[in-house]
Write an enzyme that holds these catalytic residues in place. Structure first.
Site, PDB file in Angstrom:
ATOM      1  N   HIS A  77      -3.398  -5.667   2.423  1.00 33.46           N
ATOM      2  CA  HIS A  77      -3.101  -5.889   3.831  1.00 33.46           C
ATOM      3  C   HIS A  77      -3.694  -7.253   4.175  1.00 33.46           C
ATOM      4  O   HIS A  77      -4.244  -7.939   3.347  1.00 33.46           O
ATOM      5  CB  HIS A  77      -3.770  -4.819   4.699  1.00 33.46           C
ATOM      6  N   CYS A 100       0.806  -1.217   0.000  1.00 37.36           N
ATOM      7  CA  CYS A 100       0.000   0.000   0.000  1.00 37.36           C
ATOM      8  C   CYS A 100       0.845   1.276   0.000  1.00 37.36           C
ATOM      9  O   CYS A 100       1.440   1.594  -1.021  1.00 37.36           O
ATOM     10  CB  CYS A 100      -1.002  -0.056   1.148  1.00 37.36           C
TER      11      CYS A 100
HETATM   12  N1  GLN Z   1      -2.046   6.855   1.982  1.00 38.62           N
HETATM   13  C1  GLN Z   1      -2.148   5.885   0.924  1.00 38.62           C
HETATM   14  C2  GLN Z   1      -3.522   5.875   0.241  1.00 38.62           C
HETATM   15  O1  GLN Z   1      -4.517   6.173   0.852  1.00 38.62           O
HETATM   16  C3  GLN Z   1      -1.806   4.525   1.464  1.00 38.62           C
HETATM   17  C4  GLN Z   1      -2.780   4.009   2.494  1.00 38.62           C
HETATM   18  C5  GLN Z   1      -2.360   2.676   3.066  1.00 38.62           C
HETATM   19  O2  GLN Z   1      -1.180   2.394   3.222  1.00 38.62           O
HETATM   20  N2  GLN Z   1      -3.315   1.858   3.426  1.00 38.62           N
HETATM   21  O3  GLN Z   1      -3.597   5.548  -0.928  1.00 38.62           O
END
Ligand code: GLN
EC number: 6.3.5.13
Length: 237
Positions: A192, A94
């Site tokens: 995740h 992510c």
């Molecule tokens: N800030 C990034 C987004 O919203 C990554 C979010 C995350 O790592 N879950 O795309």
């Protein structure tokens, strides 16, 4: 592998640990130990230099501002670049995935410079993607269908030097029908879960790359039951 001890490096627990992706470290340790291979894990905080002699580097998800800080510090530090040049395996989730690319969207959607280790570029999508995600992995990687949980605002476009990790069966992923990206031994994903806990096949791919040989199978019936349950719940919804 360049030494007899697998070195796993968990990058920036102080910035990229919001979403529980540290579980990826635990599963790699466990699957290495079950094969009788010695290992060590190093946690590198963002005010410390990134060691260049690791075999597997893990980056997790994070919120927008810590993600920007992590990208700046990793660029300035340079250790991850040198590790990649030495052929290290990098698995990023992510926010970690996005910051490996050439650019990503900051908290107001402003373009932020990434590391350029993966030929991807991310921006802010219209809607936050939150929920279960399922994907069929690129056949050449030889990994069964992967499942995870996504929670991101970003959308990601792949350039010619990156290939999609998986075709989306359920969920959003990159936003173009595909999920994640890989090039050489670098993999990024929106999953995740943590991803390697839910997808032992993906964990073993990283270990095969790092150790340089096929590994004896492990009884994955518990992980398999969780996968089946999730797949049934998601695909019948
Ligand atoms: N800030 C990034 C987004 O919203 C990554 C979010 C995350 O790592 N879950 O795309």
């Amino acid at each position: 592998m360049s030494s007899d001890r697998l070195k796993i490096v968990w990058i920036y627990p102080d910035l990229l640990s919001t979403y529980g992706d540290q579980g990826n470290t635990i599963i790699l340790e466990r699957r290495t130990a079950l094969r009788g291979i010695p290992y060590e894990t190093v946690q590198v905080r963002s005010d410390e230099p990134v060691p260049v002699d690791g075999h597997i580097y893990l980056l997790g998800g994070g919120e927008d501002r810590p993600q920007i800080l992590a990208a700046q510090r990793l660029r300035n530090d340079g250790g991850l670049y040198r590790a990649a040049e030495r052929g290290a395996v990098i698995f990023a989730v992510c926010a970690g995935y996005q910051l490996l690319g050439t650019q990503f969207g900051g908290e107001e959607g402003q373009p932020v410079q990434g590391l350029g280790l993966l030929d991807i570029s991310s921006g802010r999508g219209e809607q936050r993607a939150v929920g279960e995600i399922v994907g069929d992995v690129a056949p050449e990687l030889n990994v069964p269908r992967i499942t995870g949980f996504e929670n991101h605002q970003g959308v990601t476009r792949l350039g010619p030097n990156a290939r999609p990790l998986a075709r989306v069966v359920h969920g959003v992923g990159n936003g173009d029908g595909y999920e994640g990206a890989y090039a050489g031994r670098i993999i990024g994903t929106y999953m995740h879960g943590p991803a390697l806990v839910r997808n032992p096949g993906l964990a073993d791919l990283l270990l095969r790359w790092a150790i340089g040989r096929d590994l004896p199978p492990i009884d994955d019936s518990w992980a398999g039951r969780l996968r089946e349950e999730r797949l049934n719940a998601v695909l019948s919804s």
